[in-house]
Design a protein around this motif. Structure first.
Motif, PDB file in Angstrom:
ATOM      1  N   TRP A   1       1.186  55.760 -36.804  1.00 30.43           N
ATOM      2  CA  TRP A   1       1.781  54.658 -36.052  1.00 30.43           C
ATOM      3  C   TRP A   1       2.899  54.022 -36.872  1.00 30.43           C
ATOM      4  O   TRP A   1       2.967  54.209 -38.085  1.00 30.43           O
ATOM      5  N   LEU A   2       3.745  53.287 -36.185  1.00 28.87           N
ATOM      6  CA  LEU A   2       4.852  52.580 -36.822  1.00 28.87           C
ATOM      7  C   LEU A   2       4.641  51.085 -36.646  1.00 28.87           C
ATOM      8  O   LEU A   2       4.380  50.615 -35.539  1.00 28.87           O
ATOM      9  N   GLU A   3       4.749  50.359 -37.748  1.00 29.56           N
ATOM     10  CA  GLU A   3       4.696  48.892 -37.673  1.00 29.56           C
ATOM     11  C   GLU A   3       6.093  48.359 -37.926  1.00 29.56           C
ATOM     12  O   GLU A   3       6.665  48.575 -38.987  1.00 29.56           O
ATOM     13  N   VAL A   4       6.634  47.686 -36.902  1.00 28.01           N
ATOM     14  CA  VAL A   4       7.961  47.107 -37.061  1.00 28.01           C
ATOM     15  C   VAL A   4       7.896  45.695 -36.506  1.00 28.01           C
ATOM     16  O   VAL A   4       7.599  45.485 -35.336  1.00 28.01           O
ATOM     17  N   GLY A   5       8.107  44.723 -37.389  1.00 31.08           N
ATOM     18  CA  GLY A   5       7.867  43.336 -37.009  1.00 31.08           C
ATOM     19  C   GLY A   5       6.409  43.167 -36.619  1.00 31.08           C
ATOM     20  O   GLY A   5       5.516  43.654 -37.308  1.00 31.08           O
ATOM     21  N   ALA A   6       6.153  42.512 -35.503  1.00 31.83           N
ATOM     22  CA  ALA A   6       4.772  42.319 -35.045  1.00 31.83           C
ATOM     23  C   ALA A   6       4.326  43.465 -34.148  1.00 31.83           C
ATOM     24  O   ALA A   6       3.197  43.490 -33.678  1.00 31.83           O
ATOM     25  N   GLU A   7       5.236  44.414 -33.940  1.00 31.17           N
ATOM     26  CA  GLU A   7       4.966  45.484 -32.986  1.00 31.17           C
ATOM     27  C   GLU A   7       4.279  46.670 -33.661  1.00 31.17           C
ATOM     28  O   GLU A   7       4.510  46.942 -34.844  1.00 31.17           O
ATOM     29  N   ARG A   8       3.438  47.360 -32.897  1.00 40.45           N
ATOM     30  CA  ARG A   8       2.819  48.588 -33.396  1.00 40.45           C
ATOM     31  C   ARG A   8       3.061  49.680 -32.360  1.00 40.45           C
ATOM     32  O   ARG A   8       2.688  49.547 -31.199  1.00 40.45           O
ATOM     33  N   VAL A   9       3.709  50.777 -32.801  1.00 40.62           N
ATOM     34  CA  VAL A   9       4.091  51.866 -31.903  1.00 40.62           C
ATOM     35  C   VAL A   9       3.304  53.102 -32.308  1.00 40.62           C
ATOM     36  O   VAL A   9       3.224  53.418 -33.498  1.00 40.62           O
TER      37      VAL A   9
END
Ligand code: ZN
Ligand code: ZN
Ligand code: FE
Length: 763
Positions: free
Chosen positions: A187-195
């Motif tokens: 997964w990718l954590e960018v800011g508060a987002e998780r993709v």
């Protein structure tokens, strides 16, 4: 019908060896069995005599890619009438050591499946098989089986379980086997987002193309990645990482992309594509578009290929070359843990590409250079550790703690030396902790309870303190080993040199504590594993301010000029660099002998000359001045400077005077740097010739950090060979302090086995 019993030792476990034997036996219609033993593989085959002959002939030549046979014995035995060929499970034998494979780069079969839309592991970032995938970095305990790895929490799905238990399958007993249904996820954590999933890969690639710095979790730790063709983002990365000058490693999509940016020889291509997939130092192409701030002042750049399926999926998105540098704070060990990455890399990365397969033990990327078509290791770690190096003798169990910079340690069991992964510079707060964790892990994995702890003679090294404390606490024997003797012994072992045959050792190095309490580093010795005699060395010169001068070649240059009775001409670069006050302090220190330890270091001589030539007045990493001096030098320069030898001392004044004269005569810097290399090579050759004659020796071992310099090797080794001398250089461990522990181990092993022979010690 006939039968044969066969025993094979070597790297034959955890590499798909038993399935291979099963298939080969089936092809030859042979019955019987194969099983793992403590030291290798045993098999019994029976059937048609001609088929047996063919089978035995095919066995060593068709072994799996990661297997290596040390010894194979075949004996006749009576047939027992087996009805099939079977793989026997072997119960773990207590006290027996299991070999552990290094981590292995994505294999071609798995790469094909990764790209095959019909395969059930299509685009799965953790695809692996018996021939590839994580090993060393995920093993937490023994015996090496799935529950003893960081894959323990992932239960095999029925499909994976079937493959895992099928002897004919490429994933038979591949401990990290997994699929999208049952294995780790990305997964990718960018800011508060998780993709999650594919989106994580696509978005990471898009962010990289847009100039972001991403922390990417790899095999042995996190990397910091960014677009290597974008000078601005590299500048940002350097600022954030407090790393102004040291070269940054790159990852490129494939050999074609490498060829677009670098010159590459067949040997270099083989290394790039090898299962270890190290960083290989390559010459940049002059016409290529790589920004200078990747590797300032250097014609080379370190490149590796995508070695995990996750890397491969990222590059499948059409990425430019990426900077892939260790994800760590300056001076600290590389980060391996997700939460630590979020915290420690917070100021460094813009986003985090993570996964939930834990890294049990860190392993930085290995770094190699190719010299004369062969490997010259600069850092031996991921992909190479923990392959053992064989000693030409058996030793008591021991631990060698290595040095202070580029630290690795070494544990010895019987006749095998296990060099550790790269720990790094022991000055950082986390380094000692990483060192202690690593030592405990190695002793546990290889079932070593040291009786002897070996350390460098330097009283202030963190590893010396560790050795002393532990020896006292556990009542173990303690042995101090001279730094440059350890370098030479490492080189001897690296070349499988036999016992009791002395050689000429040339150790040109940065810093090492000498027997006389001064700092050594430009040493000629007559040495074997057990002992050495210092027979010649560079003249010791004052180091103003001690270790602090190591960071300021300008100070070393001025001190060396003054100590050699030469003037500080104001037009000389290091003189101009320093303030009047700084120069006055240096002259007073030298006159009054205050805080000016003496050093015979060759590394400092390279620093002084680099400063005189205006190449480098201050350094931000070890070896910077020497690396930049090598880069500038004209390899075809003619002429050399005097380095007179009297008694056992090599005077440096005449060389420094000649360099200054050439500078004042307006000679090009490249020519002077070339002549300096010629001079060091000529010195080594003439001293070695004399030592060979007077001591009736014909072997020379070249070690120490200076011999990472391939221009110097190019100028030295052929001349030594032309003089009839056989030359040892490094092949499996680095000539720098990353190889030190191996030499310490060899020296202690020999000394203790000799003591044991004469019954001076018991047990
Ligand atoms: Zn594979
Ligand atoms: Zn599965
Ligand atoms: Fe050293």
């Amino acid at each position: 019908m006939q039968a044969r019993a066969i025993h094979i030792s070597g790297i034959v476990q955890g590499v798909g060896f038993r399935p291979f034997v099963y298939r080969l036996a089936s092809q030859h219609d042979l019955m019987g069995w194969v099983r793992n033993t403590s030291g290798g593989v045993d098999l019994l085959v029976e059937g048609d005599p001609q088929q047996l002959v063919d089978f035995v002939a095919a066995l060593p030549v068709r072994i799996p890619p990661l297997a290596h046979i040390d010894a194979l014995t075949v004996s006749d035995c009576p047939p027992q009438g087996f009805q099939r060929f079977e793989i026997h499970e072997s119960a773990p034998i207590s006290g027996a050591m299991q070999p552990i494979s290094p981590d292995v780069a994505l294999c071609e079969d798995c790469r094909r499946e990764l790209h095959d839309p019909d395969d059930r592991r299509y685009r799965y970032p953790f695809i692996n098989c018996t021939n590839c995938g994580p090993r060393f970095t995920i093993i937490s305990d023994l015996p090496y089986d799935r529950p003893a790895t960081t894959m323990a929490d992932f239960d095999l799905c029925p499909d994976c379980a079937t493959e895992y238990h099928d002897p004919t399958n490429r994933r038979f007993h591949a401990q990290p086997v997994a699929c999208p249904d049952c294995g780790p996820q990305v997964w990718l954590e960018v800011g508060a987002e998780r993709v999650e999933g594919d989106d994580a890969i696509w978005q990471t690639a898009a962010l990289l193309k847009a100039g972001a710095i991403i922390a990417i979790k790899g095999l042995g730790g996190f990397h910091l990645a960014c677009d290597a063709t974008d000078a601005a983002v590299i500048e940002r990365l350097r600022r954030r990482k407090f790393r102004p000058a040291k070269a940054l490693a790159l990852m490129m999509a494939d050999l074609d992309q490498v060829r677009a940016y670098c010159q590459i020889s067949p040997a270099e291509a083989v290394l790039l594509c090898s299962p270890a997939a190290p960083i290989v130092l390559l010459m940049r192409r002059a016409d290529a578009q790589l920004p200078d701030n990747i590797a300032p002042e250097q014609p080379t750049v370190g490149v590796m290929l995508p070695y995990t399926p996750l890397h491969q999926l990222l590059f499948d998105e059409g990425l430019p070359p990426l900077v892939m540098t260790s994800g760590n704070l300056s001076g600290e060990p590389v980060v391996t843990d997700n939460q630590a990455a979020r915290e420690q890399l917070a100021g460094l990365a813009d986003a985090w590409l993570m996964h939930n397969r834990d890294i049990h033990i860190r392993a930085d990327d290995s770094v190699v250079r190719v010299w004369r078509g062969a490997e010259l290791p600069l850092r031996r770690s991921r992909g190479m550790v923990p392959l053992p190096i064989r000693l030409p003798f058996s030793a008591p169990p021991l631990l060698a703690t290595g040095g202070q910079l580029k630290n690795t340690f070494c544990v010895v069991r019987d006749d095998q030396a296990f060099m550790s992964h790269h720990i790094g510079d022991m000055e950082g707060l986390g380094a000692l902790e990483a060192f202690e964790q690593g030592v405990a892990h190695f002793e546990h994995l290889f079932l070593v309870r040291p009786q002897v702890i070996v350390h460098d003679l330097h009283p202030d090294y963190a590893t010396t303190g560790y050795a002393q404390q532990r020896a006292a606490a556990e009542g173990l024997a303690l042995m101090g080993v001279q730094h440059h003797h350890a370098h030479i012994a490492a080189c001897l072992l690296d070349n499988a040199h036999p016992l009791d045959e002395p050689v000429i050792g040339v150790c040109f190095d940065g810093t090492g504590y000498g027997d006389d309490g001064t700092i050594w580093g430009g040493e000629f010795m007559i040495a074997d594993y057990a002992d050495y005699e210092r027979v010649a060395h560079l003249k010791p010169l004052p180091l103003p301010g001690g270790d602090a001068a190591i960071r300021e070649p300008a100070r070393v240059a001025c001190a060396y000029l003054l100590a050699s009775g030469l003037a500080l001409a104001p037009d000389l670069a290091p003189v101009a660099h320093l303030s009047d006050e700084a120069r006055r302090v240096i002259s007073q220190q030298i006159e009054r002998n205050i805080n000016t330890p003496l050093t015979s270091s060759a590394g400092r001589l390279f620093d002084a000359v680099a400063a005189l030539l205006g190449i480098c007045q201050t350094v931000s990493y070890e070896g910077q001045a020497a690396i930049e001096l090598e880069a500038v030098a004209d390899p075809d320069a003619v002429g050399l400077y005097p380095l007179p030898v009297s008694e056992r001392e090599i005077a440096l004044g005449p060389l420094l005077a000649a360099v200054v004269a050439d500078l004042h005569a307006g000679e090009p810097i490249a020519t002077i740097a070339g002549r300096f290399h010629n001079s060091i090579a000529a010195l080594i050759v003439s001293v070695c010739q004399r030592l060979a004659r007077t001591n009736k020796l014909d072997r020379v071992a070249l070690s120490g950090g200076v011999f990472q310099n391939t221009l110097l090797l190019d100028k030295t080794v052929p001349s030594l060979e032309a003089a009839g001398l056989h030359v040892y250089t490094h092949r499996r461990v680095p000539p720098n302090d990353g190889g030190l522990a191996l030499g310490q181990a060899a020296i202690a092993a020999v000394r203790y086995s000799e003591k044991a022979k004469t019954h001076e010690i018991s047990g």
